[in-house]
Design an enzyme around this catalytic site. Structure first.
Site, PDB file in Angstrom:
ATOM      1  N   GLY A  18       0.774  -1.238   0.000  1.00  0.00           N
ATOM      2  CA  GLY A  18       0.000   0.000   0.000  1.00  0.00           C
ATOM      3  C   GLY A  18       0.801   1.282   0.000  1.00  0.00           C
ATOM      4  CB  SER A  19       4.191   2.280  -1.092  1.00  0.00           C
ATOM      5  OG  SER A  19       4.301   1.968  -2.451  1.00  0.00           O
ATOM      6  CG  ASN A  20       1.341   3.504  -5.821  1.00  0.00           C
ATOM      7  OD1 ASN A  20       1.698   4.551  -6.351  1.00  0.00           O
ATOM      8  ND2 ASN A  20       1.911   2.341  -6.068  1.00  0.00           N
ATOM      9  CG  MET A  96      -1.329  -7.768  -6.674  1.00  0.00           C
ATOM     10  SD  MET A  96      -0.667  -6.792  -8.036  1.00  0.00           S
ATOM     11  CE  MET A  96       0.380  -8.022  -8.806  1.00  0.00           C
ATOM     12  CB  ILE A  98      -7.813 -11.011 -13.743  1.00  0.00           C
ATOM     13  CG1 ILE A  98      -6.321 -10.994 -14.085  1.00  0.00           C
ATOM     14  CG2 ILE A  98      -8.676 -10.914 -14.995  1.00  0.00           C
ATOM     15  CD1 ILE A  98      -5.856 -12.139 -14.928  1.00  0.00           C
ATOM     16  CG  LEU A  99     -10.706  -6.163 -11.675  1.00  0.00           C
ATOM     17  CD1 LEU A  99     -10.548  -4.659 -11.826  1.00  0.00           C
ATOM     18  CD2 LEU A  99     -11.241  -6.518 -10.304  1.00  0.00           C
ATOM     19  CG  HIS A 115       0.929  -1.691 -15.450  1.00  0.00           C
ATOM     20  ND1 HIS A 115       0.692  -2.949 -14.931  1.00  0.00           N
ATOM     21  CD2 HIS A 115       1.847  -1.865 -16.427  1.00  0.00           C
ATOM     22  CE1 HIS A 115       1.431  -3.836 -15.575  1.00  0.00           C
ATOM     23  NE2 HIS A 115       2.142  -3.199 -16.488  1.00  0.00           N
ATOM     24  CG  LEU A 150      -4.071  -7.467 -17.343  1.00  0.00           C
ATOM     25  CD1 LEU A 150      -4.713  -7.322 -15.975  1.00  0.00           C
ATOM     26  CD2 LEU A 150      -3.227  -8.727 -17.420  1.00  0.00           C
ATOM     27  CG  ASP A 151      -2.019  -4.096 -16.706  1.00  0.00           C
ATOM     28  OD1 ASP A 151      -2.604  -3.614 -15.719  1.00  0.00           O
ATOM     29  OD2 ASP A 151      -1.261  -5.078 -16.634  1.00  0.00           O
TER      30      ASP A 151
HETATM   31  C1  GRF Z   1       2.996  -0.901  -7.712  1.00  0.00           C
HETATM   32  O1  GRF Z   1       4.218  -1.125  -8.361  1.00  0.00           O
HETATM   33  C2  GRF Z   1       1.891  -0.691  -8.722  1.00  0.00           C
HETATM   34  O2  GRF Z   1       2.343  -0.052  -9.882  1.00  0.00           O
HETATM   35  C3  GRF Z   1       1.467  -2.100  -9.031  1.00  0.00           C
HETATM   36  O3  GRF Z   1       1.548  -2.784  -7.809  1.00  0.00           O
HETATM   37  C4  GRF Z   1       2.505  -2.142  -6.971  1.00  0.00           C
HETATM   38  C5  GRF Z   1       1.790  -1.783  -5.717  1.00  0.00           C
HETATM   39  O4  GRF Z   1       2.663  -1.283  -4.734  1.00  0.00           O
HETATM   40  N1  GRF Z   1       0.151  -2.116  -9.618  1.00  0.00           N
HETATM   41  P1  GRF Z   1       2.068  -0.649  -3.416  1.00  0.00           P
HETATM   42  O5  GRF Z   1       1.206  -1.735  -2.764  1.00  0.00           O
HETATM   43  O6  GRF Z   1       1.267   0.561  -3.781  1.00  0.00           O
HETATM   44  O7  GRF Z   1       3.259  -0.323  -2.573  1.00  0.00           O
END
Ligand code: GRF
Length: 223
Positions: A18-20, A96, A98-99, A115, A150-151
């Site tokens: 969850g860093s994003n 992570m 697929i929807l 992504h 996907l993506d």
């Molecule tokens: C990130 O690299 C994002 O681009 C990908 O999954 C990773 C998630 O990282 N979809 P975080 O959980 O947000 O740290």
């Protein structure tokens, strides 16, 4: 609260650290994003990002994919959980899964993903390894609206990162991740300001149609 536009209601979906999500929490707490983070939902009970959400006082929920017979049943349960929070915008932040097309359709024009590649290159997993193996000189990350492919949905913003001599997948991933933390909040900001719209006519930022994503690199100031 008089005279203030209602804040954009956001639900984030995670599977891991969850860093994003944290970058978006930080920007929101700093007053830079006119959003309300209503909930963080994980398909994995052990996702580290759940603790980040709790620390920020955001509601959390787990919809554990191992408890459902198939993808359709899982996505229906996930959708019901999300919709309890009535979001304007759903963010996939390291989610992570697929929807199903039905799930994606339900959130058409109001679900984004980040992504770790310069889409359309390197959809799917192991993007950093694949970029290095291919001898790419630059790599990066893309925020896009989610489509059934996907993506593959319309790309909003990209950050480019130069590949350095001696890069390993982990080193490269770390520099890309720094840029992810810049561009994902920016895309959310544009959406929350009502500047970013995906319609049947196309993808627009203000009055400009985005036929290619807005480009950033490690040095360009975000505006
Ligand atoms: C990130 O690299 C994002 O681009 C990908 O999954 C990773 C998630 O990282 N979809 P975080 O959980 O947000 O740290």
């Amino acid at each position: 609260m008089s005279g203030q536009a209602p804040k954009t209601r956001v639900v984030a979906l995670i599977s891991g650290r969850g860093s994003n999500l944290q970058a978006i929490v930080d920007q929101t707490q700093a007053g830079a994003l006119p959003i309300e983070l209503c909930a963080v939902i994980s398909n994995r009970p052990d996702a580290g990002g759940l603790a980040r959400a709790e620390a920020a006082g955001i509601a959390t929920a787990v919809v554990d994919h191992t408890q459902y017979a198939d993808r359709a049943a899982y996505d229906a349960a996930l959708q019901a959980t999300i919709d309890r929070f009535q979001p304007d915008l759903v963010l996939l932040a390291g989610f992570m899964r697929i929807l199903t097309p039905e799930f994606v359709d339900h959130y058409a024009g109001r679900m984004m993903n980040i992504h770790p590649s310069l889409l359309p290159k390197y959809r799917g997993l192991h993007t950093h390894e694949r970029a290095l193996e291919a001898g790419e000189r630059e790599h990066g990350a893309t925020v896009h609206f989610v489509s059934a492919e996907l993506d593959g949905g319309p790309a909003i913003i990209q950050a480019r990162v130069l590949v350095e001599a001696g890069d390993t997948p982990d080193r490269l991933a770390a520099r890309v991740l720094q840029q992810e933390h810049r561009i994902y909040p920016k895309a959310v900001e544009w959406f929350a300001q009502g500047r970013l719209r995906l319609t049947a006519e196309g993808l627009f930022l203000d009055t400009q149609e985005l036929t290619t994503p807005v480009q950033y690199n490690e040095t360009r100031e975000l505006s």
